[in-house]
Design a protein around this motif. Structure first.
Motif, PDB file in Angstrom:
ATOM      1  N   SER A   1       6.369   4.048   3.968  1.00  0.00           N
ATOM      2  CA  SER A   1       7.009   3.600   5.207  1.00  0.00           C
ATOM      3  C   SER A   1       6.109   4.918   6.099  1.00  0.00           C
TER       4      SER A   1
ATOM      5  N   GLU B   1       6.584  -3.312   5.960  1.00  0.00           N
ATOM      6  CA  GLU B   1       6.478  -3.660   5.065  1.00  0.00           C
ATOM      7  C   GLU B   1       4.573  -4.644   4.529  1.00  0.00           C
ATOM      8  N   LEU B   2       4.256  -4.575   5.556  1.00  0.00           N
ATOM      9  CA  LEU B   2       2.689  -4.990   4.302  1.00  0.00           C
ATOM     10  C   LEU B   2       1.827  -3.815   4.655  1.00  0.00           C
TER      11      LEU B   2
ATOM     12  N   TYR C   1       3.791  -2.617   2.082  1.00  0.00           N
ATOM     13  CA  TYR C   1       3.797  -2.219   1.343  1.00  0.00           C
ATOM     14  C   TYR C   1       3.378  -4.403  -0.569  1.00  0.00           C
ATOM     15  N   ARG C   2       3.392  -4.480   1.063  1.00  0.00           N
ATOM     16  CA  ARG C   2       2.627  -5.789   0.357  1.00  0.00           C
ATOM     17  C   ARG C   2       1.276  -5.734  -0.407  1.00  0.00           C
ATOM     18  N   VAL C   3       0.509  -4.904   0.586  1.00  0.00           N
ATOM     19  CA  VAL C   3      -0.657  -4.106   0.171  1.00  0.00           C
ATOM     20  C   VAL C   3      -0.547  -3.580  -0.753  1.00  0.00           C
TER      21      VAL C   3
ATOM     22  N   LYS D   1       1.215  -3.972  -3.180  1.00  0.00           N
ATOM     23  CA  LYS D   1       1.523  -4.886  -4.552  1.00  0.00           C
ATOM     24  C   LYS D   1       0.814  -6.095  -4.938  1.00  0.00           C
ATOM     25  N   MET D   2      -0.368  -5.634  -4.613  1.00  0.00           N
ATOM     26  CA  MET D   2      -1.255  -6.588  -4.516  1.00  0.00           C
ATOM     27  C   MET D   2      -2.494  -7.042  -5.625  1.00  0.00           C
ATOM     28  N   ASN D   3      -2.710  -6.723  -6.610  1.00  0.00           N
ATOM     29  CA  ASN D   3      -3.192  -7.432  -8.060  1.00  0.00           C
ATOM     30  C   ASN D   3      -4.941  -6.856  -7.272  1.00  0.00           C
TER      31      ASN D   3
ATOM     32  N   PRO E   1      -7.074  -6.259  -0.288  1.00  0.00           N
ATOM     33  CA  PRO E   1      -7.166  -7.450   0.488  1.00  0.00           C
ATOM     34  C   PRO E   1      -9.188  -7.229   1.028  1.00  0.00           C
TER      35      PRO E   1
ATOM     36  N   SER F   1      -4.346  -5.944   6.895  1.00  0.00           N
ATOM     37  CA  SER F   1      -4.551  -5.347   4.956  1.00  0.00           C
ATOM     38  C   SER F   1      -5.628  -4.479   4.265  1.00  0.00           C
TER      39      SER F   1
END
Length: 61
Positions: free
Chosen positions: A20, A31-32, A34-36, A38-40, A43, A48
């Protein structure tokens, strides 16, 4: 060579940094970030992609 997401997480833990705080320092929405993380897979384009490159989990090409 790009790092794995686990390598990046380990580096942050060793440094005592939060994702953060890193996001705010680099003008990315937390939040973006954290999404990156958590990706397998890293991007392909957009904000991203920029985050993945800045974190070192993807080469800039």
């Amino acid at each position: 060579m790009a790092k794995s997401i686990e390598q990046v997480k380990t580096e942050f833990r060793k440094q005592g940094r939060s994702f953060s705080d890193w996001a705010k320092e680099n003008n990315f929405p937390p939040e973006l970030v954290y999404r990156v993380l958590k990706m397998n897979r890293p991007p392909i384009r957009g904000e991203s992609h920029k985050i993945a490159v800045k974190l070192g989990i993807k080469d800039d090409y």
